[in-house]
Design a protein around this motif. Sequence first.
Motif, PDB file in Angstrom:
ATOM      1  N   GLY A  27       9.987  -9.511  20.781  1.00 48.14           N
ATOM      2  CA  GLY A  27      10.179  -7.524  19.193  1.00 48.14           C
ATOM      3  C   GLY A  27       8.240  -6.950  19.372  1.00 48.14           C
ATOM      4  N   TYR A  28       7.608  -7.752  19.867  1.00 45.22           N
ATOM      5  CA  TYR A  28       5.782  -7.285  19.561  1.00 45.22           C
ATOM      6  C   TYR A  28       6.052  -6.501  20.675  1.00 45.22           C
ATOM      7  N   LYS A  85       8.613  -4.248  21.834  1.00 48.33           N
ATOM      8  CA  LYS A  85       9.076  -3.344  21.735  1.00 48.33           C
ATOM      9  C   LYS A  85       9.043  -2.132  20.686  1.00 48.33           C
ATOM     10  N   ASP A  86       8.226  -2.854  19.800  1.00 48.06           N
ATOM     11  CA  ASP A  86       7.645  -2.321  19.048  1.00 48.06           C
ATOM     12  C   ASP A  86       5.980  -1.592  19.298  1.00 48.06           C
TER      13      ASP A  86
END
Length: 460
Positions: A299-300, A302-303
């Motif tokens: 998720g990091y 992707k962000d």
Amino acid sequence: MPRKPIVALVGRPNVGKSTLFNRLVGERLAVTDPIPGTTRDRLFAEAEWRGIAFDVVDTGGIEVYQPKGTRDTSPLAEGSLEFVAQIREQALTAVNEADVIVLLVDVTHGVTAADEEIAAILRRNQGKLILVAANKADHPQLAQNAVEFFGLGLGEVYPISAYHGLGVGDLLDGIVAAFANLPSQPEADTDADILRVAIVGRPNVGKSSLLNLLLGEERVIVSPVAGTTRDAIDTRITWHGSPVLLIDTAGIRKRGKIEPGVEKFSVLRTMRALERADVALLLLDATDGITEQDQHIAGYIKDAFKSVVLIVNKWDAIEKDTYTMNHFLEMIRQKFDFLPNPPVLFISALTGQRVHQVLETAHRVWQERFVRVSTADLNRLVRAALQKHPAPVKGTKRLKIYFASQVAVNPPVFLFHVNDTRLVHFTYRRFLENQIRAEFPFEGTPIRLSFRPRDGMLEN
């Protein structure tokens, strides 16, 4: 672009660091609780004040305790207080890593022995910019009591109420003013010809071992103890005649498992490594399967809009049959369905199995960041998408897409001119992205879709 300044919030437990953190970043990201030591959530986030962006770090409480034999064993008790070694390390790490330190104190308790101990550590590190935030000054009398904290000898004291927001604007003014006194920051290396690869993952999944194989030498200490690597380590190599920057990072542990001090700041360094990278190699442990923390790290990535390659390490350490790899691939596709179709490699950093494919794959994914779709092809895709799935309607108004073009690369950005951006539902945004990827896969690479209404306002 210059590196954003780092502001670290330090102080003893239960003075309101997490509440102030939430106030500064504008979101409820940190868990707050009246019980000391309950900070368990996001370590850092970006804040902005008067057009200046910076990172805020919630370090958690600098814990103190009383020796055995004393009556009051609470961490906030007065009397004879001692620092554990880890606490001292935490305070020193905060001083070393941050550009500006905000020491939070509690006006309702006055100056405590713990405050004085922390202030003594901060005073010994000359050159750091330190502000004192006297929290819980919810009414004028308490605000007046804040003057006693000038006795800590650290500089300006700002009476605030993090909970109600009182005085926080003045504190932010002080923080931003402090940035003007910082040494000039070097510009980030923006040379598009250099592939920057960050090796990330949970502790002890084999990041340093992989780096050593890629380098062909023992550049990084390898240890079976999780969390050995503390800093992000940059190494430049030449691969097939092209420069490559390899960034080895400390492992990111599950948020509730992050220890105070050095390990917390090693997570921050890992996030900074992602900022500097183009491609992230996310290492997974075949013997553990896919964990929630693996998804959290993804998720990091992707962000941060970084390209990604999923690498399943320790593939030699599990029993396999004809279907093992396919089953693992299916699990990866399910657990990481939010990632942009990343390539997957099954390797062994111990035996060297398939390690030669790592940089080849990273380079291929990196090149996807610079793919350009012609305006004619893009609008043809949009017209076909509208025929396949008509644009959404809100009330009596239907979304209209007048024109689309690719306006940037690294990562690719597509701009859609529409009648009303409020009609762009996230499901239709995803549909349009999928239609683009059906013809231009952008393997392992994020793409951005932006929408501009007739008045020229841009919405991401």
